[in-house]
Design a protein around this motif. Structure first.
Motif, PDB file in Angstrom:
ATOM      1  N   ILE A  23       4.963   6.496  -4.543  1.00 31.68           N
ATOM      2  CA  ILE A  23       4.441   7.823  -4.215  1.00 31.68           C
ATOM      3  C   ILE A  23       3.213   8.143  -5.065  1.00 31.68           C
ATOM      4  O   ILE A  23       2.237   8.734  -4.588  1.00 31.68           O
ATOM      5  N   ASP A  24       3.244   7.711  -6.332  1.00 28.84           N
ATOM      6  CA  ASP A  24       2.103   7.947  -7.211  1.00 28.84           C
ATOM      7  C   ASP A  24       0.865   7.219  -6.685  1.00 28.84           C
ATOM      8  O   ASP A  24      -0.230   7.793  -6.592  1.00 28.84           O
ATOM      9  N   MET A  25       1.009   5.941  -6.310  1.00 27.44           N
ATOM     10  CA  MET A  25      -0.130   5.172  -5.813  1.00 27.44           C
ATOM     11  C   MET A  25      -0.534   5.601  -4.403  1.00 27.44           C
ATOM     12  O   MET A  25      -1.702   5.469  -4.032  1.00 27.44           O
ATOM     13  N   LEU A  26       0.398   6.139  -3.638  1.00 23.75           N
ATOM     14  CA  LEU A  26       0.060   6.697  -2.329  1.00 23.75           C
ATOM     15  C   LEU A  26      -0.919   7.861  -2.504  1.00 23.75           C
ATOM     16  O   LEU A  26      -1.938   7.950  -1.804  1.00 23.75           O
ATOM     17  N   GLY A  27      -0.624   8.730  -3.469  1.00 24.15           N
ATOM     18  CA  GLY A  27      -1.530   9.842  -3.740  1.00 24.15           C
ATOM     19  C   GLY A  27      -2.879   9.374  -4.224  1.00 24.15           C
ATOM     20  O   GLY A  27      -3.930   9.863  -3.786  1.00 24.15           O
ATOM     21  N   TYR A  28      -2.874   8.390  -5.133  1.00 21.23           N
ATOM     22  CA  TYR A  28      -4.145   7.855  -5.645  1.00 21.23           C
ATOM     23  C   TYR A  28      -4.954   7.220  -4.517  1.00 21.23           C
ATOM     24  O   TYR A  28      -6.168   7.438  -4.400  1.00 21.23           O
ATOM     25  N   GLY A  29      -4.277   6.445  -3.668  1.00 16.42           N
ATOM     26  CA  GLY A  29      -4.971   5.793  -2.561  1.00 16.42           C
ATOM     27  C   GLY A  29      -5.571   6.791  -1.583  1.00 16.42           C
ATOM     28  O   GLY A  29      -6.603   6.525  -0.959  1.00 16.42           O
ATOM     29  N   MET A  30      -4.956   7.950  -1.448  1.00 12.81           N
ATOM     30  CA  MET A  30      -5.466   8.959  -0.530  1.00 12.81           C
ATOM     31  C   MET A  30      -6.818   9.511  -0.963  1.00 12.81           C
ATOM     32  O   MET A  30      -7.633   9.915  -0.120  1.00 12.81           O
TER      33      MET A  30
END
Length: 406
Positions: A23-30
């Motif tokens: 979830i953390d990297m999902l936000g960063y990737g966004m």
């Protein structure tokens, strides 16, 4: 409700950490494809975009060992939860930013909060047996890759409703992740195993010096440095390149970043596993570096947007072949008693490339045009190929391609 929470708490710590990292990297990737467009509301300078990326990497460089040392003293749980919450605040500031100063503050805070991967890895080490540790650490890598693969596509789609929307959505994901971790993440480091020594962090120079004392890996480290220097600036610079040359917006860039993620996952998760037993690490290094060099040079010359898909796909496959194979060769040549020093030195080199690379790409873009960062990157990848070939030539000529082939 209590029974539900009790069942969740008894769930696998690996699954909980996987979900948190994902979830953390999902936000960063966004927000990765979004940053250049936010910056261009204040300035058209590609160097400014590079400065933001370098600031993020610099904050990670200083904070990662500090957070790891703090987690040795107070436990992993508070550090991990604090980093997740900090990421949420950074995304919120990014979505609400209306000045360049606030934008830099958001990115700097995001870099500090994003330095939690070593602590997550330590959490895995605390909670797994030695024989299961590689699998556990592999889950961290999988969560990292999946988040970076899906995040840009989601961010690109959400940007249709406004540039601030992906950042605000990332903040919401981080808030959910914080609550989830508070409810279900147990502490992995009991008080009796915590460190009571004063904080002592080894500096960057010492780590590099340790690694460079080994002559057998010097040219391999040079190749790693040049290759990552070529690639580091392109992630922040690519949306500017496609916008200026082909008129791509945030949505088109987000979808394209997801395509790159798919290429990387397929290469490292499938292709390299099939090719390594057949070829060995040394040929894979040279093949990967060759593909990187050709891909970067041709991207600079691409006359039509559709060509970016096969060209960047070629580059992503090259990177996916070269990086793990180079790392494996460095580890093999380091010897059993120097692994820590060598891995620390390698990580220091990677950190330097993440700081220097975006600045070089931004300067090249501003001074010589949108294709210049890719011509420069192709030249650096070509030099990495020559450095690797020079040290691997005896290995290739003898037919002993890798120690693991037998």
């Amino acid at each position: 409700m209590k029974h539900v929470l009790a069942r969740v708490r008894r769930g696998s710590p690996l699954a909980i950490v996987f979900a948190s990292v994902f979830i953390d990297m999902l936000g960063y990737g966004m927000i990765v494809p979004l940053l250049p467009f936010l910056v261009r509301e204040y300035s058209a300078s590609a160097l400014l975009v590079g400065l933001l990326s370098s600031l993020y990497a610099l904050m990670q460089l200083f904070m990662a060992p500090l957070l790891g040392a703090v987690s040795d003293r107070i436990g992993r749980r508070p550090v991990l939860i604090g980093c997740i919450a900090g990421s949420g605040v950074a995304y919120l500031l990014l979505g609400l930013s209306n000045t360049l100063g606030l934008l830099f503050l958001a990115v700097g805070l995001g870099g500090m909060a994003g330095a939690s991967i070593p602590t997550a890895q330590a959490y895995i080490a605390d909670t797994t047996k030695a024989e299961d540790r590689a699998r556990g650490l592999g889950l961290i890598g999988a969560a990292f890759g999946l988040g970076l693969m899906l995040g840009p596509a989601m961010g690109g789609l959400l940007s249709s409703y406004g540039l601030a929307v992906p950042a605000l959505a990332a903040a919401a994901f981080a808030a959910f992740n914080t609550i989830y971790a508070l409810l279900v993440l147990p502490e992995s480091l009991p008080p009796e195993r915590r460190s009571h020594q004063p904080l002592h962090l080894r500096n960057l120079t010492a780590q590099l010096a340790d690694a460079l004392t080994l002559r057998r890996i010097r040219l391999l480290l040079v190749a790693i440095f040049l290759l990552n220097l070529a690639f580091a600036g392109l992630q922040s610079n690519f949306p500017l390149f496609t916008n200026v040359r082909f008129g791509w917006d945030v949505r088109q860039n987000g979808i394209f970043f997801a395509f790159i993620g798919v290429c990387a996952v397929m290469t490292q998760g499938f292709l390299i596993g099939k090719l390594q037993p057949l070829w060995g690490e040394a040929p894979l290094v040279l093949a990967g570096l060759g593909l990187m060099t050709i891909g970067l040079l041709l991207i600079a010359l691409a006359p039509q947007a559709w060509l970016l898909y096969p060209l960047v796909g070629t580059m992503a496959v090259g990177l996916g072949l070269a990086i793990p194979s180079l790392s494996a060769l460095v580890s093999q040549r380091a010897g059993e008693h120097r692994q820590g020093a060598v891995m620390g030195g390698t990580q220091s080199l990677l950190s330097l490339t993440l700081i220097i690379g975006p600045l070089l790409a931004g300067l090249a873009f501003d001074l010589a045009g949108p294709g210049a960062p890719y011509l420069l990157g192709g030249g650096l990848a070509g030099l990495a190929f020559l450095a690797a070939a020079a040290t691997l030539r005896p290995l290739l000529s003898s037919g002993e391609q890798t120690a693991s082939k037998g």
